[in-house]
Motif scaffolding. Structure first.
Motif, PDB file in Angstrom:
ATOM      1  N   VAL A 104       0.843  -1.189   0.000  1.00  0.00           N
ATOM      2  CA  VAL A 104       0.000   0.000   0.000  1.00  0.00           C
ATOM      3  C   VAL A 104       0.884   1.248   0.000  1.00  0.00           C
ATOM      4  N   HIS A 105       0.339   2.333  -0.529  1.00  0.00           N
ATOM      5  CA  HIS A 105       1.107   3.565  -0.716  1.00  0.00           C
ATOM      6  C   HIS A 105       0.474   4.720   0.040  1.00  0.00           C
ATOM      7  N   LEU A 106       1.333   5.543   0.616  1.00  0.00           N
ATOM      8  CA  LEU A 106       0.879   6.689   1.395  1.00  0.00           C
ATOM      9  C   LEU A 106       0.281   7.755   0.483  1.00  0.00           C
ATOM     10  N   ASN A 107      -0.914   8.220   0.840  1.00  0.00           N
ATOM     11  CA  ASN A 107      -1.569   9.316   0.128  1.00  0.00           C
ATOM     12  C   ASN A 107      -1.968  10.389   1.135  1.00  0.00           C
ATOM     13  N   GLU A 108      -1.832  11.654   0.740  1.00  0.00           N
ATOM     14  CA  GLU A 108      -2.282  12.769   1.565  1.00  0.00           C
ATOM     15  C   GLU A 108      -3.650  13.215   1.113  1.00  0.00           C
ATOM     16  N   GLY A 109      -4.498  13.541   2.086  1.00  0.00           N
ATOM     17  CA  GLY A 109      -5.826  14.032   1.776  1.00  0.00           C
ATOM     18  C   GLY A 109      -5.829  15.516   1.458  1.00  0.00           C
ATOM     19  N   LYS A 110      -7.012  16.039   1.307  1.00  0.00           N
ATOM     20  CA  LYS A 110      -7.201  17.442   0.965  1.00  0.00           C
ATOM     21  C   LYS A 110      -6.445  18.334   1.942  1.00  0.00           C
ATOM     22  N   ASN A 111      -5.658  19.257   1.409  1.00  0.00           N
ATOM     23  CA  ASN A 111      -4.863  20.212   2.185  1.00  0.00           C
ATOM     24  C   ASN A 111      -3.896  19.523   3.154  1.00  0.00           C
ATOM     25  N   SER A 112      -3.531  18.283   2.844  1.00  0.00           N
ATOM     26  CA  SER A 112      -2.587  17.508   3.666  1.00  0.00           C
ATOM     27  C   SER A 112      -3.042  17.386   5.116  1.00  0.00           C
ATOM     28  N   GLU A 113      -4.354  17.354   5.341  1.00  0.00           N
ATOM     29  CA  GLU A 113      -4.874  17.311   6.707  1.00  0.00           C
ATOM     30  C   GLU A 113      -5.007  15.892   7.243  1.00  0.00           C
ATOM     31  N   TYR A 114      -4.886  14.912   6.379  1.00  0.00           N
ATOM     32  CA  TYR A 114      -4.897  13.528   6.843  1.00  0.00           C
ATOM     33  C   TYR A 114      -4.085  12.690   5.859  1.00  0.00           C
ATOM     34  N   ILE A 115      -3.740  11.493   6.303  1.00  0.00           N
ATOM     35  CA  ILE A 115      -3.055  10.551   5.418  1.00  0.00           C
ATOM     36  C   ILE A 115      -3.805   9.226   5.441  1.00  0.00           C
ATOM     37  N   ILE A 116      -3.628   8.462   4.377  1.00  0.00           N
ATOM     38  CA  ILE A 116      -4.232   7.138   4.285  1.00  0.00           C
ATOM     39  C   ILE A 116      -3.392   6.313   3.317  1.00  0.00           C
ATOM     40  N   TYR A 117      -3.211   5.041   3.622  1.00  0.00           N
ATOM     41  CA  TYR A 117      -2.490   4.147   2.725  1.00  0.00           C
ATOM     42  C   TYR A 117      -3.478   3.485   1.770  1.00  0.00           C
ATOM     43  N   GLY A 128     -10.811  16.252  -4.754  1.00  0.00           N
ATOM     44  CA  GLY A 128     -11.792  17.170  -5.316  1.00  0.00           C
ATOM     45  C   GLY A 128     -11.887  18.454  -4.538  1.00  0.00           C
ATOM     46  N   GLU A 129     -12.770  19.309  -4.973  1.00  0.00           N
ATOM     47  CA  GLU A 129     -12.967  20.604  -4.321  1.00  0.00           C
ATOM     48  C   GLU A 129     -13.493  20.438  -2.900  1.00  0.00           C
ATOM     49  N   ASP A 130     -14.459  19.525  -2.733  1.00  0.00           N
ATOM     50  CA  ASP A 130     -15.101  19.371  -1.433  1.00  0.00           C
ATOM     51  C   ASP A 130     -14.763  18.058  -0.737  1.00  0.00           C
ATOM     52  N   SER A 131     -14.273  17.083  -1.493  1.00  0.00           N
ATOM     53  CA  SER A 131     -13.998  15.779  -0.887  1.00  0.00           C
ATOM     54  C   SER A 131     -12.951  15.042  -1.705  1.00  0.00           C
ATOM     55  N   ASP A 132     -12.418  13.985  -1.120  1.00  0.00           N
ATOM     56  CA  ASP A 132     -11.493  13.089  -1.817  1.00  0.00           C
ATOM     57  C   ASP A 132     -12.193  11.757  -2.030  1.00  0.00           C
ATOM     58  N   GLU A 150     -15.551   7.879  -0.171  1.00  0.00           N
ATOM     59  CA  GLU A 150     -15.465   9.336  -0.230  1.00  0.00           C
ATOM     60  C   GLU A 150     -15.200   9.891   1.166  1.00  0.00           C
ATOM     61  N   ILE A 151     -14.218  10.780   1.259  1.00  0.00           N
ATOM     62  CA  ILE A 151     -13.820  11.365   2.539  1.00  0.00           C
ATOM     63  C   ILE A 151     -14.066  12.871   2.485  1.00  0.00           C
ATOM     64  N   THR A 152     -14.919  13.340   3.376  1.00  0.00           N
ATOM     65  CA  THR A 152     -15.311  14.752   3.390  1.00  0.00           C
ATOM     66  C   THR A 152     -15.147  15.318   4.793  1.00  0.00           C
ATOM     67  N   GLN A 153     -14.604  16.522   4.891  1.00  0.00           N
ATOM     68  CA  GLN A 153     -14.527  17.188   6.189  1.00  0.00           C
ATOM     69  C   GLN A 153     -15.653  18.217   6.307  1.00  0.00           C
ATOM     70  N   VAL A 154     -16.357  18.156   7.428  1.00  0.00           N
ATOM     71  CA  VAL A 154     -17.396  19.145   7.743  1.00  0.00           C
ATOM     72  C   VAL A 154     -16.884  19.911   8.957  1.00  0.00           C
ATOM     73  N   ALA A 155     -16.405  21.109   8.716  1.00  0.00           N
ATOM     74  CA  ALA A 155     -15.603  21.807   9.726  1.00  0.00           C
ATOM     75  C   ALA A 155     -16.402  22.343  10.902  1.00  0.00           C
ATOM     76  N   ASN A 156     -17.699  22.551  10.738  1.00  0.00           N
ATOM     77  CA  ASN A 156     -18.447  23.270  11.780  1.00  0.00           C
ATOM     78  C   ASN A 156     -19.553  22.447  12.430  1.00  0.00           C
ATOM     79  N   GLU A 157     -19.535  21.130  12.279  1.00  0.00           N
ATOM     80  CA  GLU A 157     -20.555  20.296  12.919  1.00  0.00           C
ATOM     81  C   GLU A 157     -19.902  19.128  13.638  1.00  0.00           C
TER      82      GLU A 157
END
Length: 248
Positions: A104-117, A128-132, A150-157
């Motif tokens: 498995v290979h290391l990948n960075e999520g949107k804005n490098s805020e998380y990682i996942i192999y 993407g603009e709103d999600s990976d 699909e991985i999406t961050q919801v910053a205010n909930e």
């Protein structure tokens, strides 16, 4: 190695003298205790619960103080701590009753805020603009339902509020949606699971809502079909075991 990176390395080496050795050891021991735990005697492995690696900030701050580094160099050092994750590694995963060795290979999520192999022999990660989205490298034949995570961050909930809203939305398409579950594996948070039918190609939704470490949430939604539960579903599970929020 660039001249800038070399200067960081040289500065670290120069300032990490016997005088600061005790503090350095304390900081790195803290990292080890946070990221590892004992299992079956002396066997140790990295925790994989999607928790915040808050220790990274502590380590970076401690070393910055100990080494008297400036702001720009400090930012580079924080990045170097993230870079401790191996770019690829071998894992053993149980797929359809068989153990399978997978690179498995290391990948960075949107804005490098998380990682996942990611298993890049079968899947690709698209930012993407709103999600990976992690999906199959080649689109599946037309007869198969979509397969993706699909991985999406919801910053205010917060997760406890957001999961109830998502539950109501999912029940429209998945009327027999299971009750919300609290889970600790492969990530720690809330789980929603639903199947729309009993045929081989019935749609399956498997969705996690977890904390982003602040006042918000991550929503991790897996879509596949019933026959693929032990294939794609299992592979998504193993990938999610490596999910780590690192932030900036």
């Amino acid at each position: 190695m660039s001249d800038f990176d070399k200067r960081i390395k040289d500065e670290l080496h120069k300032r990490t003298t016997e005088e600061s050795q005790g503090l350095k050891d304390e900081i790195w021991n803290g990292l080890e205790q946070e990221l590892f735990k004992e299992e079956r005697g002396d066997v140790r492995k990295m925790k994989k619960k999607g928790r915040i690696i808050s220790v990274i900030g502590v380590i970076a701050a401690g070393l910055l103080i100990a080494l008297s580094l400036q702001t720009d160099t400090g930012s580079a050092f924080i990045k170097s701590v993230k870079d401790m994750f191996a770019p690829e590694k071998e894992i053993t995963q149980g797929i359809e009753g068989q153990d399978e060795e997978t690179e498995v290979h290391l990948n960075e999520g949107k804005n490098s805020e998380y990682i996942i192999y990611v298993d890049e022999t079968r899947y690709k990660m698209m930012k993407g603009e709103d999600s990976d989205v992690i999906t199959t490298i080649e689109p599946l034949p037309e007869k198969y339902p979509e397969v993706k995570m699909e991985i999406t961050q919801v910053a205010n909930e917060k997760p406890e509020d957001l999961v109830k809203k998502i539950e109501a939305e999912l029940k429209v398409d998945f009327p027999e949606l299971r009750e919300i579950e609290n889970v600790t594996e492969p990530v720690e948070g809330y789980l929603l699971h639903g199947i729309n039918g009993s045929e081989w190609d019935s749609n399956v939704v498997h969705l996690y809502v977890i904390s982003n470490g602040n006042e918000g949430s991550y929503v991790i939604r897996e879509d596949y079909f019933l026959e693929a539960a032990e294939g794609h579903g299992a592979r998504f599970h193993y990938m999610l075991e490596s999910f780590e929020i690192v932030g900036e």
